[in-house]
Design an enzyme around this catalytic site. Structure first.
Site, mmCIF file in Angstrom:
data_model
loop_
_atom_site.group_PDB
_atom_site.id
_atom_site.type_symbol
_atom_site.label_atom_id
_atom_site.label_comp_id
_atom_site.label_asym_id
_atom_site.label_seq_id
_atom_site.Cartn_x
_atom_site.Cartn_y
_atom_site.Cartn_z
ATOM 1 N N GLY A 1 26.735 -40.756 71.812
ATOM 2 C CA GLY A 1 26.952 -40.843 73.076
ATOM 3 C C GLY A 1 28.447 -40.843 73.228
ATOM 4 O O GLY A 1 29.167 -41.007 72.441
ATOM 5 N N TYR B 1 19.418 -50.243 89.069
ATOM 6 C CA TYR B 1 20.169 -50.176 87.875
ATOM 7 C C TYR B 1 21.186 -51.422 87.921
ATOM 8 O O TYR B 1 21.269 -51.907 86.544
ATOM 9 C CB TYR B 1 21.136 -48.893 88.244
ATOM 10 C CG TYR B 1 22.201 -48.738 87.129
ATOM 11 C CD1 TYR B 1 22.145 -48.051 85.957
ATOM 12 C CD2 TYR B 1 23.634 -49.361 87.203
ATOM 13 C CE1 TYR B 1 22.777 -47.710 85.041
ATOM 14 C CE2 TYR B 1 24.653 -48.932 86.171
ATOM 15 C CZ TYR B 1 24.167 -48.215 85.057
ATOM 16 O OH TYR B 1 25.076 -47.825 84.226
ATOM 17 N N LYS C 1 20.873 -54.268 84.298
ATOM 18 C CA LYS C 1 22.075 -54.355 83.361
ATOM 19 C C LYS C 1 22.185 -55.973 83.583
ATOM 20 O O LYS C 1 22.917 -56.675 82.708
ATOM 21 C CB LYS C 1 23.230 -53.599 84.198
ATOM 22 C CG LYS C 1 23.407 -52.229 84.044
ATOM 23 C CD LYS C 1 23.401 -51.961 82.474
ATOM 24 C CE LYS C 1 23.642 -50.431 82.170
ATOM 25 N NZ LYS C 1 23.553 -50.411 80.680
#
Ligand code: NAP
Length: 222
Positions: A13, A125, A129
């Site tokens: 990534g 989201y 996290k």
């Protein structure tokens, strides 16, 4: 000097690729292992690639062994296809890798989380996290480092139009990110990768949280 190994997740990534460069080119680690779905085209005497099925991590626990673990895994809900699939990549895999690596003796865990991470957030989201930060904090690493970058800047192979749009908007208004707004300023992926390695070398104890502006200042002091 004692031999030290690093284990990197997400090496294909944006931040993970930059992190791999730093890990390979710094003498701190004598061996760098990557767990990947597809082999990377990188070759280096210190590099060991393990191609694994991330849904069967337990079966491959012997490969999840190093002094320090760098977790740069992540996806988007759009790419994953559903919230459930997103959660698997951003919560399930990092948590499982943390548990297995800790059982195999890992001392430090470096996690890329995100700005706004909060297990009680109403934003999906940010909640995931926050939940992954919370879950890994319970593993008992000597040092657990959480990096919470704002929007990441850098060259991607794939096009992410919403992120590209966000990058342009933020770049036009970058002069406005002062005072309490500093932590929202977009940040280069290489700054995050650099800060991860630098902080790992400091070997601090307990849970350490680095907000985006702090990550930037670590990079600026290099
Ligand atoms: N983008 C942003 O602006 C931003 C902002 C704040 C925080 N973050 C967080 O920062 C972290 C790093 O972001 P990034 O942009 O560098 O990530 P990225 O470029 O999208 O790379 C993600 C990595 O995760 C791996 N991955 C994705 N899905 C997987 C799966 N199902 N199984 C195994 N591996 C999988 C990818 O491997 P493959 O190559 O095999 O797909 C890749 O190595 C992420 O946790 C992200 O949530 C991002």
């Amino acid at each position: 000097m004692r031999k030290k190994t690093a284990l990197l997740l997400g090496g294909s990534g944006l931040v993970g690729g930059l992190c791999l460069d730093y890990l390979l080119n710094d003498s701190y680690y004598t061996q760098v292992k990557v767990l990947v779905r597809r082999p990377l085209s990188v070759e280096h005497p210190k590099l060991i690639q393990h191609q694994v099925d991330f849904d069967k991590l337990k079966d491959q626990h012997s490969k999840i062994k190093a002094n320090d673990v760098y977790c740069c895994l992540g996806t988007t809900i759009k790419k994953a296809g559903s919230q459930k699939a997103f959660r698997k990549v951003d919560f399930g895999y990092p948590k499982e890798i943390a548990v297995l690596s800790h059982a195999n003796g890992a001392e430090q865990f470096m996690l890329i989380s995100a700005l706004g991470a909060n297990p009680n957030s109403s934003i999906f989201y940010n909640r995931i996290k926050g939940e992954v930060e919370q879950a890994i904090a319970q593993c008992g690493f000597q040092g657990f480092y959480i990096f919470r970058p704002s929007l990441l800047l850098g060259e991607r192979q794939e096009r992410r139009l919403s992120e590209e749009f966000g990058q342009k908007i933020f770049q036009w208004f970058s002069f406005g990110f002062m005072g309490w707004l500093k932590k929202y300023k977009p940040i280069e992926g290489k700054a995050v990768a650099f800060a991860m390695l630098q902080m790992a070398k400091e070997k601090r104890r307990g849970k350490q949280i680095f907000e985006s502006s702090h990550i930037q200042s670590i990079y600026d002091q290099r």
